[in-house]
Structures are given as C-alpha cells and as structure tokens.
Design an enzyme around this catalytic site. Structure first.
Site, PDB file in Angstrom:
ATOM      1  N   GLU A 116      43.367  -2.624 -16.301  1.00 50.93           N
ATOM      2  CA  GLU A 116      43.871  -2.018 -15.135  1.00 50.93           C
ATOM      3  C   GLU A 116      43.644  -2.523 -13.875  1.00 50.93           C
ATOM      4  OE1 GLU A 116      45.718   2.734 -14.777  1.00 50.93           O
ATOM      5  OE2 GLU A 116      43.403   2.541 -15.772  1.00 50.93           O
TER       6      GLU A 116
ATOM      7  N   LYS B 127      51.386   6.545  -9.162  1.00 54.41           N
ATOM      8  CA  LYS B 127      51.175   5.802  -9.845  1.00 54.41           C
ATOM      9  C   LYS B 127      52.112   5.300 -11.474  1.00 54.41           C
ATOM     10  CE  LYS B 127      47.180   4.388 -12.352  1.00 54.41           C
ATOM     11  NZ  LYS B 127      45.815   4.027 -12.501  1.00 54.41           N
TER      12      LYS B 127
END
Length: 119
Positions: A21, A98
């Site tokens: 990420e 997200k």
C-alpha cells in the site's frame, strides 16, 4: 446550521499498514458535509462570507496525496481538522472510502465516517 456537501473527491495516496500500500498507493474517495450558517453569504451574495468549497477540495486532495499514514481514521482526522480551520465551519462530517483495501474476500468498499466540531 446549513450544510455544504462535497461528494466523491478522488486522489491517490500511499496510506495503509502494508508495504504494498505504501509503495504502490491506491485511490481514496472523500465525502464531506460542512455545517455553517450561510445566511450572511446569501444576504450579501458574497463568497467571502461562506466557505469556498473549491479551496477545501484542493486541500483535501493535498492531504490524501501527502504524508502517508497507517490508518484511514488518521487520514479522516487530518481532513476534519483542515476543514474546521476555515472560518465559519462549525462542524464537519468526513467519510473516507478505501475501495481497494487489501481484503481477501469480495467487498464493495471500506469507509470511516467521523464528525468533528469546534465545540
């Protein structure tokens, strides 16, 4: 209080607890509801007496694209505090989406919703 809403602000950020990420980044989507008294702006037809949502949108994108954090809770808090820094904004609701979270099962979205006020 009146409400000004911005929905679907998109920006790429490198937030998350996993190395992938942080390295690859992902898209985050932000929704805002700003609570303020718009009567003075309406009476005078004057932008300086209300919140400039274009400026806030740019600031939110800068935060998402800025320094990485582990948690979307932290990202939401940073966005809320920036919004409350604008004169006249008494309360803000921030939703951070997200949609590409690293989850191993099918899902549509992950969100955090926070509400912060001056009081």
């Amino acid at each position: 209080m009146d409400r000004v809403a911005l929905r679907g602000l998109r920006a790429r950020g490198n937030h998350g607890v996993f190395p992938r990420e942080r390295e690859e980044g992902q898209t985050f989507i932000v929704d805002l509801v700003l609570s303020l008294d718009t009567r003075p702006a309406a009476a005078a037809d004057d932008l300086t007496k209300t919140v400039h949502y274009g400026v806030i949108a740019e600031e939110v994108v800068e935060i998402v694209q800025g320094d990485p954090v582990d948690l979307i809770e932290t990202l939401a808090e940073r966005i809320a505090q920036k919004c409350l820094g604008h004169e006249g904004v008494e309360e803000v609701e921030v939703v951070v989406h997200k949609p590409d979270a690293p989850i191993t099962v099918p899902f549509d979205d992950v969100t955090i919703t926070i509400t912060r006020s001056r009081a």
